[in-house]
Design an enzyme around this catalytic site. Structure first.
Site, PDB file in Angstrom:
ATOM      1  N   ARG A 195       1.111  -6.687  12.146  1.00 35.18           N
ATOM      2  CA  ARG A 195       0.693  -6.036  13.552  1.00 35.18           C
ATOM      3  C   ARG A 195       0.376  -7.230  14.534  1.00 35.18           C
ATOM      4  O   ARG A 195       0.879  -6.869  15.832  1.00 35.18           O
ATOM      5  CB  ARG A 195      -0.704  -5.484  13.127  1.00 35.18           C
ATOM      6  CG  ARG A 195      -0.420  -4.044  12.353  1.00 35.18           C
ATOM      7  CD  ARG A 195      -1.959  -3.356  12.248  1.00 35.18           C
ATOM      8  NE  ARG A 195      -1.328  -2.305  11.339  1.00 35.18           N
ATOM      9  CZ  ARG A 195      -2.636  -1.328  11.082  1.00 35.18           C
ATOM     10  NH1 ARG A 195      -3.794  -1.486  11.378  1.00 35.18           N
ATOM     11  NH2 ARG A 195      -2.240  -0.263  10.125  1.00 35.18           N
ATOM     12  N   SER A 203      -9.876  -6.324   9.750  1.00 32.88           N
ATOM     13  CA  SER A 203     -11.120  -5.382   9.250  1.00 32.88           C
ATOM     14  C   SER A 203     -12.039  -6.595   8.482  1.00 32.88           C
ATOM     15  O   SER A 203     -11.577  -7.112   7.393  1.00 32.88           O
ATOM     16  CB  SER A 203     -10.745  -4.277   8.546  1.00 32.88           C
ATOM     17  OG  SER A 203     -11.984  -3.634   8.114  1.00 32.88           O
ATOM     18  N   ARG A 242       0.898  -1.081  -0.062  1.00 34.95           N
ATOM     19  CA  ARG A 242       0.118   0.060  -0.013  1.00 34.95           C
ATOM     20  C   ARG A 242       0.875   1.300   0.011  1.00 34.95           C
ATOM     21  O   ARG A 242       1.890   1.382   0.793  1.00 34.95           O
ATOM     22  CB  ARG A 242      -0.751  -0.029   1.289  1.00 34.95           C
ATOM     23  CG  ARG A 242      -1.812  -1.174   1.109  1.00 34.95           C
ATOM     24  CD  ARG A 242      -2.981  -1.061   1.945  1.00 34.95           C
ATOM     25  NE  ARG A 242      -3.690  -2.281   2.104  1.00 34.95           N
ATOM     26  CZ  ARG A 242      -4.613  -2.744   3.031  1.00 34.95           C
ATOM     27  NH1 ARG A 242      -4.983  -1.974   4.165  1.00 34.95           N
ATOM     28  NH2 ARG A 242      -5.152  -3.854   2.879  1.00 34.95           N
ATOM     29  N   GLU A 287      -6.326  -1.321  15.112  1.00 35.85           N
ATOM     30  CA  GLU A 287      -6.857  -2.237  14.221  1.00 35.85           C
ATOM     31  C   GLU A 287      -5.993  -3.260  13.706  1.00 35.85           C
ATOM     32  O   GLU A 287      -4.822  -3.036  13.422  1.00 35.85           O
ATOM     33  CB  GLU A 287      -7.344  -1.432  12.947  1.00 35.85           C
ATOM     34  CG  GLU A 287      -7.831  -2.560  11.926  1.00 35.85           C
ATOM     35  CD  GLU A 287      -8.344  -1.447  10.621  1.00 35.85           C
ATOM     36  OE1 GLU A 287      -8.428  -0.394  10.626  1.00 35.85           O
ATOM     37  OE2 GLU A 287      -8.276  -2.386   9.487  1.00 35.85           O
TER      38      GLU A 287
END
Length: 427
Positions: A391, A352, A262, A349
């Site tokens: 993460r 998702s 990204r 987060e």
RNA sequence: GGAGAGGUGGCAGAGCGGUUGAAUGCACCGGUCUUGAAAACCGGCAAGGGUUAGCGCCCUUCGAGGGUUCGAAUCCCUCCCUCUCCGCCA
């Protein structure tokens, strides 16, 4: 893409729904375009019908040996009119298509109101936030002490927002993705797939990343227009693009471990420290292709599948229902899973999970044959991270750190670490 | 990279430039028969769009995009993909 006929017939209701998420649909200009489109289409088709019958008549006359010069001229004239009309129609249709492709999905009725993340609703909190009897470090401090997490080296070779992992941390990173894949295939019934890491623009459009969000993706130089995948959602969901699936094949459940790329355009200055926001990260992605009547339930269960990873790793987290204004472009409804980071004293987060209704299916032309009607219908698509690996690594380091700077490896990961229980500075 | 073959309905597979949206088979749906099932037989069955209260009617689509023609699945051009053989190679 939302249902064009629904948009035409219930324009106001659609506009009201989209307004919940902050999208303004210009009713008047849409109505004007639609009226004109309808007129042009009818005219064009009438001309085409005329041409077809004429051509047939010519064929028959010729077969009889009649003189056809007059008929030929008349037909040629019709042909010219068709060209003009259809060109105008094409242009208008193109504008309408563009409008449709840039229009976000409808909001599910259960989605809370709100403009931004401040209005998201916490559905449940799971696990206990650990009380530290020392000052918990963040994952960067922990990782660098192990000499297993190096941002400077990464910047040297790739620029900012990359990381180099080494030693036990590199292995832990691998262990996490292996563990997740094994759990989802063995316990949750997903089929593991290995997919391309770059895709054509059609695929990006199918899942909704294009045309609107081209800036968020990395485009490859070359003779084909290709993009590095921002998530495995793109290649995996597009597996069924263009298909008409048998009812018996559904639900399809896929899991894939891929890197994700990204550009993070517009995120300058956000999360610049650590592994939270990178240009490249690994993710284990869950995708389900389901019948519409099973979509809501599948969405809930997919979310629990992602949660199962957090539970197994003994990481405290909360499930947050995104409000209308915070929903992604393609999403009908979304749960974010947010894991606790002691180093930041915050939930962040880590997954998702979204229900896309038939939005992506329309774009991809993915259907199933409903045995009740024997007609093709749009499938519903659902996906979620299960989980973001980088993460997850950071969360494990922060939540399972010890006063002496070591980190206890969560039980389920130990088999993937050769039985290792502790990561310490000594090795 | 070189040479050849090919891309047609859910699948397989026909298709002289003019009632071909497309033969045939399989699959699927309905029916007859059967205690039930299978088999057999009869019938139906592409998608998308427009229009209609509905029956229906019309348009588009035979890998994609251009072109020739009154008319293209069928002829021409470009591109994409698949398969076979050769070369090279992780």
């Amino acid at each position: 893409m939302i249902d064009p006929s629904q948009l035409r017939q219930n324009t106001e209701a659609v506009a009201a729904n989209l307004a919940r998420r902050g999208y303004h649909l210009d009713l008047e200009s849409f109505a004007a375009m639609e009226t004109r489109r309808k007129a042009l289409q009818v005219e064009t088709e009438q001309l085409q019908a005329k041409r077809n019958t004429q051509a047939k008549a010519i064929g028959q006359a010729k077969a009889r040996g009649d003189d056809v010069t007059e008929l030929l001229e008349a037909s040629a004239e019709i042909g010219r009119s068709i060209k003009d009309k259809s060109q105008a129609l094409d242009e208008l249709q193109h504008k309408l298509d563009e409008l449709m492709l840039n229009m976000p999905n409808l909001v599910h009725e259960g989605v809370p109101d709100g403009a931004d993340e401040a209005s998201n609703v916490i559905v449940r909190q799971v696990g206990t936030i650990r009380e530290f009897d020392f000052q918990p470090r963040d994952h960067v401090d922990i990782g660098e002490r192990f000499e297993g997490m190096n941002f400077a080296d990464a910047a040297k070779i790739a620029g900012s927002r990359f990381v180099v992992l080494a030693g036990a941390l590199a292995r832990l990173h691998r262990a996490l993705s292996q563990f997740m894949l094994d759990m989802h295939t063995a316990d949750h019934g997903y089929r593991e797939v290995y997919v391309p890491y770059m895709v054509l623009s059609e695929a990006m459009q199918g899942t909704g990343q294009l045309p609107k969000f081209a800036d968020d993706a990395f485009e490859i130089q070359g003779d084909h227009q290709r993009f590095l995948i921002p998530t495995a959602e793109v290649p995996v969901t597009n597996l069924v693009a263009g298909d008409i699936l048998d009812a018996g094949e559904l639900p399809l459940k896929f899991v894939a471990h891929t890197p994700c790329f990204r550009s993070e355009a517009g995120a300058y200055g956000k999360d610049t420290r650590g592994m939270i926001r990178q240009h490249q990260f690994d993710k284990v992605e869950l995708v389900q292709i389901v019948r519409p009547d099973q979509a809501d339930q599948a969405f809930e269960s997919l979310t629990t599948h992602a949660e199962a990873v957090l539970k197994a790793l003994d990481l405290p987290y909360q499930v947050s229902a995104l409000c209308a204004g915070d929903l992604g472009f393609s999403a009908h409804r979304t749960y974010d899973l947010e894991v606790w980071f002691p180093g930041q004293q915050a939930y962040r987060e880590i997954s998702s999970c979204s229900h896309f209704s038939d939005f992506q299916a329309r774009r991809m032309k993915a259907r199933w044959r409903n045995p009740e009607t024997n007609k093709p219908q749009w499938v519903h698509t659902i996906n979620g991270s299960g989980l973001a690996v980088g993460r997850a690594l950071a969360a494990v380091l922060e939540n399972h750190q010890n006063a002496d700077g070591s980190v206890t490896i969560p039980d389920p990961l130990r088999p993937y670490m050769g039985g290792q229980v502790l990561i310490s500075v000594d090795g």
